[in-house]
Design a protein around this motif. Structure first.
Motif, PDB file in Angstrom:
ATOM      1  N   PHE A  40       0.807  -1.212   0.000  1.00  9.11           N
ATOM      2  CA  PHE A  40       0.000   0.000   0.000  1.00  9.11           C
ATOM      3  C   PHE A  40       0.848   1.273   0.000  1.00  9.11           C
ATOM      4  N   GLU A  41       2.063   1.194   0.546  1.00  9.25           N
ATOM      5  CA  GLU A  41       2.836   2.404   0.817  1.00  9.25           C
ATOM      6  C   GLU A  41       3.035   3.301  -0.404  1.00  9.25           C
ATOM      7  N   PRO A  42       3.411   2.771  -1.582  1.00  5.36           N
ATOM      8  CA  PRO A  42       3.613   3.683  -2.714  1.00  5.36           C
ATOM      9  C   PRO A  42       2.347   4.424  -3.139  1.00  5.36           C
ATOM     10  N   TYR A  43       1.180   3.897  -2.781  1.00  3.76           N
ATOM     11  CA  TYR A  43      -0.090   4.499  -3.211  1.00  3.76           C
ATOM     12  C   TYR A  43      -0.753   5.330  -2.115  1.00  3.76           C
ATOM     13  N   ARG A  44      -0.266   5.179  -0.874  1.00  5.11           N
ATOM     14  CA  ARG A  44      -0.962   5.745   0.289  1.00  5.11           C
ATOM     15  C   ARG A  44      -1.183   7.258   0.161  1.00  5.11           C
ATOM     16  N   ALA A  45      -0.122   8.003  -0.154  1.00  8.33           N
ATOM     17  CA  ALA A  45      -0.221   9.458  -0.167  1.00  8.33           C
ATOM     18  C   ALA A  45      -1.269   9.943  -1.165  1.00  8.33           C
ATOM     19  N   LYS A  46      -1.254   9.374  -2.378  1.00  9.17           N
ATOM     20  CA  LYS A  46      -2.211   9.827  -3.394  1.00  9.17           C
ATOM     21  C   LYS A  46      -3.636   9.410  -3.037  1.00  9.17           C
ATOM     22  N   LEU A  47      -3.811   8.202  -2.504  1.00  4.10           N
ATOM     23  CA  LEU A  47      -5.150   7.770  -2.115  1.00  4.10           C
ATOM     24  C   LEU A  47      -5.714   8.673  -1.023  1.00  4.10           C
ATOM     25  N   TYR A  48      -4.915   8.957  -0.010  1.00  2.77           N
ATOM     26  CA  TYR A  48      -5.383   9.822   1.068  1.00  2.77           C
ATOM     27  C   TYR A  48      -5.645  11.243   0.557  1.00  2.77           C
ATOM     28  N   GLU A  49      -4.830  11.708  -0.386  1.00  2.00           N
ATOM     29  CA  GLU A  49      -5.066  13.027  -0.958  1.00  2.00           C
ATOM     30  C   GLU A  49      -6.397  13.045  -1.706  1.00  2.00           C
ATOM     31  N   SER A  50      -6.686  11.958  -2.423  1.00  3.96           N
ATOM     32  CA  SER A  50      -7.964  11.873  -3.139  1.00  3.96           C
ATOM     33  C   SER A  50      -9.146  11.815  -2.169  1.00  3.96           C
ATOM     34  N   ILE A  51      -8.955  11.063  -1.086  1.00  4.23           N
ATOM     35  CA  ILE A  51     -10.026  10.950  -0.092  1.00  4.23           C
ATOM     36  C   ILE A  51     -10.223  12.287   0.623  1.00  4.23           C
ATOM     37  N   GLU A  57       2.127   4.895 -10.320  1.00  2.10           N
ATOM     38  CA  GLU A  57       2.633   3.534 -10.428  1.00  2.10           C
ATOM     39  C   GLU A  57       4.102   3.600 -10.850  1.00  2.10           C
ATOM     40  N   PHE A  58       4.841   2.515 -10.595  1.00  3.15           N
ATOM     41  CA  PHE A  58       6.211   2.450 -11.089  1.00  3.15           C
ATOM     42  C   PHE A  58       6.656   1.009 -11.228  1.00  3.15           C
ATOM     43  N   THR A  59       7.668   0.804 -12.062  1.00  4.61           N
ATOM     44  CA  THR A  59       8.321  -0.477 -12.211  1.00  4.61           C
ATOM     45  C   THR A  59       9.790  -0.213 -12.526  1.00  4.61           C
ATOM     46  N   VAL A  60      10.630  -1.213 -12.288  1.00  2.86           N
ATOM     47  CA  VAL A  60      12.072  -1.040 -12.427  1.00  2.86           C
ATOM     48  C   VAL A  60      12.621  -2.151 -13.321  1.00  2.86           C
ATOM     49  N   ALA A  61      13.555  -1.783 -14.197  1.00  2.00           N
ATOM     50  CA  ALA A  61      14.171  -2.757 -15.115  1.00  2.00           C
ATOM     51  C   ALA A  61      15.631  -2.383 -15.332  1.00  2.00           C
ATOM     52  N   GLU A  94      22.523   5.587 -25.187  1.00  2.90           N
ATOM     53  CA  GLU A  94      23.402   6.757 -25.184  1.00  2.90           C
ATOM     54  C   GLU A  94      24.846   6.399 -24.861  1.00  2.90           C
ATOM     55  N   GLY A  95      25.112   5.097 -24.600  1.00  5.70           N
ATOM     56  CA  GLY A  95      26.442   4.656 -24.257  1.00  5.70           C
ATOM     57  C   GLY A  95      26.735   4.820 -22.776  1.00  5.70           C
ATOM     58  N   GLY A  96      27.917   4.435 -22.367  1.00  7.00           N
ATOM     59  CA  GLY A  96      28.292   4.565 -20.970  1.00  7.00           C
ATOM     60  C   GLY A  96      27.913   3.347 -20.151  1.00  7.00           C
ATOM     61  N   LEU A  97      28.090   3.465 -18.830  1.00  7.79           N
ATOM     62  CA  LEU A  97      27.819   2.351 -17.927  1.00  7.79           C
ATOM     63  C   LEU A  97      26.330   2.007 -17.886  1.00  7.79           C
ATOM     64  N   PRO A  98      26.008   0.739 -17.657  1.00  8.60           N
ATOM     65  CA  PRO A  98      24.597   0.354 -17.493  1.00  8.60           C
ATOM     66  C   PRO A  98      24.030   0.899 -16.178  1.00  8.60           C
ATOM     67  N   TYR A  99      22.718   0.770 -16.038  1.00  5.37           N
ATOM     68  CA  TYR A  99      22.051   1.302 -14.847  1.00  5.37           C
ATOM     69  C   TYR A  99      20.676   0.643 -14.687  1.00  5.37           C
ATOM     70  N   HIS A 100      20.060   0.895 -13.546  1.00  3.89           N
ATOM     71  CA  HIS A 100      18.664   0.516 -13.335  1.00  3.89           C
ATOM     72  C   HIS A 100      17.781   1.681 -13.785  1.00  3.89           C
ATOM     73  N   GLU A 101      16.791   1.362 -14.594  1.00  4.84           N
ATOM     74  CA  GLU A 101      15.854   2.397 -15.038  1.00  4.84           C
ATOM     75  C   GLU A 101      14.551   2.268 -14.252  1.00  4.84           C
ATOM     76  N   TRP A 102      14.154   3.354 -13.616  1.00  4.25           N
ATOM     77  CA  TRP A 102      12.898   3.416 -12.864  1.00  4.25           C
ATOM     78  C   TRP A 102      11.875   4.129 -13.734  1.00  4.25           C
ATOM     79  N   LEU A 103      10.877   3.392 -14.174  1.00  2.00           N
ATOM     80  CA  LEU A 103       9.826   3.966 -15.020  1.00  2.00           C
ATOM     81  C   LEU A 103       8.671   4.356 -14.103  1.00  2.00           C
ATOM     82  N   ILE A 104       8.452   5.654 -13.952  1.00  2.00           N
ATOM     83  CA  ILE A 104       7.532   6.166 -12.944  1.00  2.00           C
ATOM     84  C   ILE A 104       6.477   7.056 -13.590  1.00  2.00           C
ATOM     85  N   GLU A 105       5.219   6.799 -13.240  1.00  2.00           N
ATOM     86  CA  GLU A 105       4.138   7.712 -13.606  1.00  2.00           C
ATOM     87  C   GLU A 105       3.759   8.497 -12.355  1.00  2.00           C
TER      88      GLU A 105
END
Length: 494
Positions: free
Chosen positions: A250-261, A395-399, A406-417
């Motif tokens: 629930f934690e990632p959604y809590r703030a927005k849900l409470y704001e909506s409520i 929502e978010f997911t990580v890959a 773009e080249g350079g070192l690899p990384y974790h990409e966080w795709l966040i809405e």
């Protein structure tokens, strides 16, 4: 006359007192249940194949029953689906809960006459535990809404088959049916967005007191109501006092849900699965979910670090430790044996046994040996949101991004809405990265050793996740987006 709220209190006291009896004998309860399940299934095909008649203790059980997933059990399940009796459990199942797996395609999870009651009573007892602890029972006299899948079922070789939430819908106690929403006809609508609009039509002028569902789909319900009315949910539903949820953290959604409520309200977390009702939040003040050890399921636990070894350690409830991530294995009174459900849990209390769900055994990122898990990315996100209180998350997911374009070192990409972006997205990313490095020493080592660079955030357009789930045919109901994955499948589609 508010009869439900009056009668609920003595019934809640009765249920909680009975629960405490087995809580005090948890290990004995589980080992006794193991013997009972083995005895009941000894004359089944699976029981004969695995020499159930020679099992006398847990060591025998581990020797006879292998840990397995759906694919391993599939030859037996196919016989059950074909209508053959006495295969995994005595007789035939009462239902099949139909689910979609990532590797197995459609899965048919048996629900027996013996197991169906525990699916129902888990949700009931979660509410009654809340009533007993808080004294609040008035919500039972108002309207209750359950955002779930369609209750429509079809028969497969004489056995009713459907979604778990739909099956459970047919067993809602009669004393709650008169104030349950949405209507049966609306609940049967398959298209989620059409269904959602109809649900709003039916509920918007009702005294809604309890709303239950997976947080992202409840948020979508709230967003549509606000778009229609221009009001906070508390002004549309002034009686709304209790939110019941499960399936995701629930934690990632809590703030927005409470704001909506528009205010904070009480909430109850549940942990249902097609295989059985595993746990529920029994206290508003204690951490974790009470594991239901007297509900027809004998549990085993495999330390996550051992899971992929040829002969992983298997533990019963009396052998677990606090703070260790375990993969959950179930043996049920519907005929699932040594069944690894794919979830990982961590015990936060051993008296009584309470857990938090820490992730999925196959949902991790280890493209470089870091083995980052769901619990870690959610804690890192929570930390960053606390540091940036203006942020609201959809929502978010990580890959992993192994070969950056773009080249350079690899990384974790966080795709966040975001529904409200951070004022400084670079600082937000740094805070996530800092916390993740604290939580996972391997991730930190890879950055120190110049194997990885710090994570990057990809801010997605509005409705990106809704559109992704729609395109996957998984919009609404009990479906959820995987929090992280070890490849770019989801990320590239987003």
């Amino acid at each position: 006359m508010p009869i439900r709220s009056i009668l609920a209190k003595p019934f809640a006291s009765f249920v909680v007192n009975n629960r405490r009896k087995w809580e005090q004998r948890a290990v004995e309860t589980q080992l006794s249940l193991m013997k009972s399940l083995v005895s009941d299934a000894s004359h089944t095909l699976f029981g004969k194949d695995n020499k159930f008649n020679q099992i006398s203790d847990y060591q025998d059980f581990k020797h006879s029953v292998a840990v397995q997933d759906y694919e391993n059990l599939k030859p037996y399940i196919e016989k059950v689906v074909a209508g053959e009796p006495d295969i995994l459990w005595k007789g035939k199942p009462l239902y099949f809960a139909k689910t979609s797996g990532t590797t197995s395609g459609v899965k048919y999870i048996p629900i027996s006459q013996e197991s169906i009651g525990f699916h129902i009573n888990g949700a009931r007892d979660a509410l009654l535990s809340y009533v007993h602890e808080t004294g609040n029972s008035k919500f039972l006299d108002k309207n209750l809404i359950f955002l779930s899948g369609s209750p429509e079922m079809h028969k497969k070789n004489g056995i009713f088959t459907g979604r778990l939430s739909g099956i459970v819908n047919h067993h809602v106690p009669s004393y709650l049916r008169s104030n349950q929403m949405p209507s049966y006809e609306t609940n049967c609508i398959e298209d989620w967005e059409t269904k959602l609009e109809k649900i709003i039509d039916e509920t918007i002028d009702k005294p809604m007191s309890l709303i239950s569902g997976i947080p992202p789909w409840v948020q979508m319900y709230f967003d549509r109501i606000q778009a229609r009315t221009g009001k906070k949910i508390k002004d549309v539903f002034p009686e709304f006092s209790l939110f019941v949820y499960g399936g995701v953290n629930f934690e990632p959604y809590r703030a927005k849900l409470y704001e909506s409520i528009g205010c904070k309200i009480d909430s109850i977390e549940t942990y249902p699965a097609s295989e059985g009702f595993i746990a529920y939040q029994d206290s508003q003040t204690e951490e974790g979910l009470l594991m239901l050890l007297n509900s027809g399921i004998f549990y085993e636990f495999i330390p996550v670090g051992d899971y992929f070894k040829p002969n992983p350690r298997r533990l019963h409830i009396g052998e677990v430790q606090l703070g260790v991530n375990y993969a959950v294995v179930m043996n049920t009174n519907a005929g699932l044996w040594g069944y690894s459900i794919g979830d990982t849990v961590k015990f936060v209390s051993l008296n009584p046994y309470r857990i938090v769900v820490s992730g999925r055994i196959k949902h991790f990122i280890s493209a470089f040996g870091e083995h980052v898990i769901g619990e870690e990315v959610e804690k890192a996100m929570q930390f960053a949101m606390q540091r940036h209180p203006e942020v609201e998350l959809v929502e978010f997911t990580v890959a992993p991004q192994v070969t950056p374009p773009e080249g350079g070192l690899p990384y974790h990409e966080w795709l966040i809405e975001f529904s409200r972006e951070p004022q400084n997205i670079e600082s937000f990313a740094q805070d996530i990265n800092q916390k993740l490095a604290e939580l996972n020493v391997y991730y930190d080592d890879l950055m120190v050793g110049n194997i990885l660079r710090p994570l990057k955030i990809k801010s997605l357009q509005r409705d990106s996740f809704i559109n992704y789930m729609r395109n996957e045919g998984k919009l609404g109901g009990q479906n959820k987006v995987p929090r992280l994955s070890n490849d770019r499948g989801i990320a590239d589609k987003l």
